[in-house]
Scaffold this active site. Structure first.
Site, PDB file in Angstrom:
ATOM      1  N   ASN A 145       0.817  -1.198  -0.048  1.00  0.00           N
ATOM      2  CA  ASN A 145      -0.061  -0.027   0.016  1.00  0.00           C
ATOM      3  C   ASN A 145       0.860   1.372   0.078  1.00  0.00           C
ATOM      4  O   ASN A 145       1.598   1.386   0.959  1.00  0.00           O
ATOM      5  CB  ASN A 145      -0.834   0.132   1.220  1.00  0.00           C
ATOM      6  CG  ASN A 145      -1.677   1.112   1.278  1.00  0.00           C
ATOM      7  OD1 ASN A 145      -1.741   2.066   0.365  1.00  0.00           O
ATOM      8  ND2 ASN A 145      -2.302   1.471   2.477  1.00  0.00           N
ATOM      9  N   CYS A 146       0.833   2.085  -0.961  1.00  0.00           N
ATOM     10  CA  CYS A 146       1.610   3.211  -1.213  1.00  0.00           C
ATOM     11  C   CYS A 146       0.927   4.240  -0.156  1.00  0.00           C
ATOM     12  O   CYS A 146       1.937   4.806   0.496  1.00  0.00           O
ATOM     13  CB  CYS A 146       1.298   4.193  -2.577  1.00  0.00           C
ATOM     14  SG  CYS A 146       2.165   5.601  -2.676  1.00  0.00           S
ATOM     15  N   PHE A 147      -0.117   4.345   0.347  1.00  0.00           N
ATOM     16  CA  PHE A 147      -0.507   5.209   1.527  1.00  0.00           C
ATOM     17  C   PHE A 147      -0.501   4.732   2.803  1.00  0.00           C
ATOM     18  O   PHE A 147      -0.785   5.202   4.004  1.00  0.00           O
ATOM     19  CB  PHE A 147      -1.866   5.696   1.212  1.00  0.00           C
ATOM     20  CG  PHE A 147      -2.047   6.891  -0.025  1.00  0.00           C
ATOM     21  CD1 PHE A 147      -2.008   8.268   0.375  1.00  0.00           C
ATOM     22  CD2 PHE A 147      -1.868   6.654  -1.265  1.00  0.00           C
ATOM     23  CE1 PHE A 147      -2.010   9.252  -0.305  1.00  0.00           C
ATOM     24  CE2 PHE A 147      -2.040   7.565  -2.021  1.00  0.00           C
ATOM     25  CZ  PHE A 147      -1.682   8.954  -1.669  1.00  0.00           C
TER      26      PHE A 147
END
Length: 225
Positions: free
Chosen positions: A120-122
């Site tokens: 997950n990038c965030f």
């Protein structure tokens, strides 16, 4: 993603000027970082409001981003001095300035130890990302350099469906930022455009693509494998 890649290549070859563009995703999609090979198998079968969620691969690195209710920006430019970090800072300045004008103070994040292991990038904020005063990640960015030319794009979380985010990443959705309730997408884009003209010392002109350009872009193929 094919359009972003095409614009970088056209600019690198001297066929297209520096470019700023904003776009949203319909239907929603998950974009994977260029080198990201591990992600949950069930992502291939996700749907939202009766529509299949596509998996696409970015030409840039980083982790997966869910594109639903967000606004994506893209910058193609060349001749920028310094290392990758300095180029990030030069490009991100228009985002910092623009959102400051909209009442939101942003600064650079600091990557946690688990970033490389997260899909997950965030899930965490690196030094290329922008966070609010409480450390909530608001803009995740990624970059690709080809010689002296650079493509940088990123996602700004505006109205994300929290239940979909939690379904995709099996974790709590990012905290929603306290944006003005009457803030429209048109105002956001116009403010960021003005900030870009100030930061890059330029005048931006709207330039729709011609039919032959769209045909060239559609021939490009960026898959998830």
């Amino acid at each position: 993603m094919a359009l972003d890649s095409w614009l970088l290549e056209q600019h690198r070859c001297g066929h297209h000027p520096p470019t700023l563009r904003f776009y949203q995703w319909s239907p929603p999609a998950i974009s994977l970082g260029y080198h990201q090979r591990q992600y949950p198998d069930f992502w291939r079968d996700l749907t939202w409001q009766g529509q299949k969620i596509s998996l696409v691969r970015r030409p840039t690195g980083g982790r997966a981003v869910l594109h639903q209710g967000d606004l994506t920006y893209m910058v193609v430019n060349s001749g920028m001095k310094g290392n990758v970090r300095k180029v990030y800072c030069q490009i991100c300045q228009f985002l910092i300035t623009g959102w400051q004008n909209l009442g939101l103070e942003l600064s650079y994040g600091a990557a946690g130890r688990g970033y490389i292991h997260s899909a997950n990038c965030f899930g965490t904020a690196t030094g290329a990302d922008l966070v609010d005063n409480w450390g909530n990640k608001f803009i995740g960015s990624a970059q690709l350099q080809r010689g002296s030319s650079v493509l940088q794009h990123g996602s700004m979380v505006l109205e994300q469906d929290n239940s979909l985010f939690e379904q995709v990443f099996a974790s709590a959705a990012p905290q929603k930022l306290n944006l003005a309730p009457d803030l429209t997408l048109e105002t956001i884009i116009a403010t960021l455009k003005t900030a870009a003209e100030e930061c890059f010392d330029c005048q931006l002109l709207e330039q729709p693509l011609e039919d032959w350009e769209w045909r060239s872009i559609k021939k490009m193929n960026i898959n998830t494998h």
